[in-house]
Design a protein around this motif. Structure first.
Motif, PDB file in Angstrom:
ATOM      1  N   ASN A  17       0.850  -1.177   0.000  1.00 25.18           N
ATOM      2  CA  ASN A  17       0.000   0.000   0.000  1.00 25.18           C
ATOM      3  C   ASN A  17       0.892   1.236   0.000  1.00 25.18           C
ATOM      4  N   ARG A  18       1.350   1.620  -1.200  1.00 19.44           N
ATOM      5  CA  ARG A  18       2.307   2.722  -1.296  1.00 19.44           C
ATOM      6  C   ARG A  18       1.726   4.023  -0.765  1.00 19.44           C
ATOM      7  N   MET A  19       0.477   4.302  -1.059  1.00 23.29           N
ATOM      8  CA  MET A  19      -0.142   5.536  -0.579  1.00 23.29           C
ATOM      9  C   MET A  19      -0.246   5.518   0.942  1.00 23.29           C
ATOM     10  N   GLY A  20      -0.583   4.389   1.525  1.00 21.26           N
ATOM     11  CA  GLY A  20      -0.672   4.282   2.971  1.00 21.26           C
ATOM     12  C   GLY A  20       0.673   4.494   3.647  1.00 21.26           C
ATOM     13  N   ARG A  21       1.750   4.081   2.994  1.00 20.85           N
ATOM     14  CA  ARG A  21       3.091   4.277   3.552  1.00 20.85           C
ATOM     15  C   ARG A  21       3.482   5.748   3.593  1.00 20.85           C
ATOM     16  N   LEU A  22       2.876   6.573   2.739  1.00 23.94           N
ATOM     17  CA  LEU A  22       3.229   7.989   2.686  1.00 23.94           C
ATOM     18  C   LEU A  22       2.591   8.802   3.808  1.00 23.94           C
ATOM     19  N   VAL A  23       1.520   8.302   4.400  1.00 26.80           N
ATOM     20  CA  VAL A  23       0.831   9.050   5.458  1.00 26.80           C
ATOM     21  C   VAL A  23       1.800   9.290   6.614  1.00 26.80           C
ATOM     22  N   GLY A  24       1.894  10.565   7.023  1.00 25.55           N
ATOM     23  CA  GLY A  24       2.803  10.954   8.097  1.00 25.55           C
ATOM     24  C   GLY A  24       4.137  11.486   7.588  1.00 25.55           C
ATOM     25  N   GLN A  25       4.437  11.264   6.312  1.00 23.29           N
ATOM     26  CA  GLN A  25       5.688  11.745   5.725  1.00 23.29           C
ATOM     27  C   GLN A  25       5.548  13.221   5.364  1.00 23.29           C
TER      28      GLN A  25
END
Length: 164
Positions: free
Chosen positions: A89-97
């Motif tokens: 889940n690439r988009m989910g990994r970006l949350v918080g960045q």
């Protein structure tokens, strides 16, 4: 299994079971292993009880159904938990960045750069070059908010707590 000539019935079932197990290793999906277990169990029961062909087939069908149902229930009741649930889940990994605005966000839409990729972004109006925090995503668009520094938060808290 008279139609197989000299081959004993239990050996045929054991061979089928091993063939299905090998196919399970070659073809992803985790469904042939249950049929392989049913074939191996049918081979064992045929060796011990000397079952006729109709009983062997019925035995295989019922064992297949029982094993598949039991396996589905076991997996449903004891799901395999991933050590990295956001792996695919690439988009989910970006949350918080954090990211940098590359195309000014106006009327709620713009573009941001995070790492080596540029993404569509939605958030409050900001100029190009502003730093933002990614707070979520909708489809292929990142939801962003302005990145506030710790000093800005302290100054705001100090102003609120100061007596008037």
């Amino acid at each position: 299994m008279d139609w197989l000539g000299e081959l004993d019935a239990y050996l045929a079932w054991l061979s089928i079971g091993l063939l299905l197990a090998i196919m399970e290793m070659l073809i992803p999906g985790v469904y042939l292993i249950w049929l392989a277990l049913a074939a191996l169990a049918t081979g064992a029961l045929t060796y011990v009880l000397d079952l006729g062909v109709p009983f062997q087939i019925v035995n295989f069908v019922f064992l297949s159904l029982i094993i598949v149902y039991s396996a589905r229930r076991m997996v449903r009741d004891n799901p395999i938990e991933s050590t990295d649930p956001l792996l695919n889940n690439r988009m989910g990994r970006l949350v918080g960045q954090t990211a940098t605005v590359t195309v000014a966000i106006s009327d709620g839409d713009g573009r941001v750069r995070q790492g080596d990729s540029e993404w569509l972004a939605r958030g409050p109006d900001m100029d190009s070059g502003a730093r933002v925090r990614i707070i979520g995503f909708e489809g292929g668009t990142l939801l962003v908010e302005p990145l506030t520094r710790l000093e800005d938060k302290r100054d705001g808290a100090a102003e609120k707590s100061a007596p008037a």
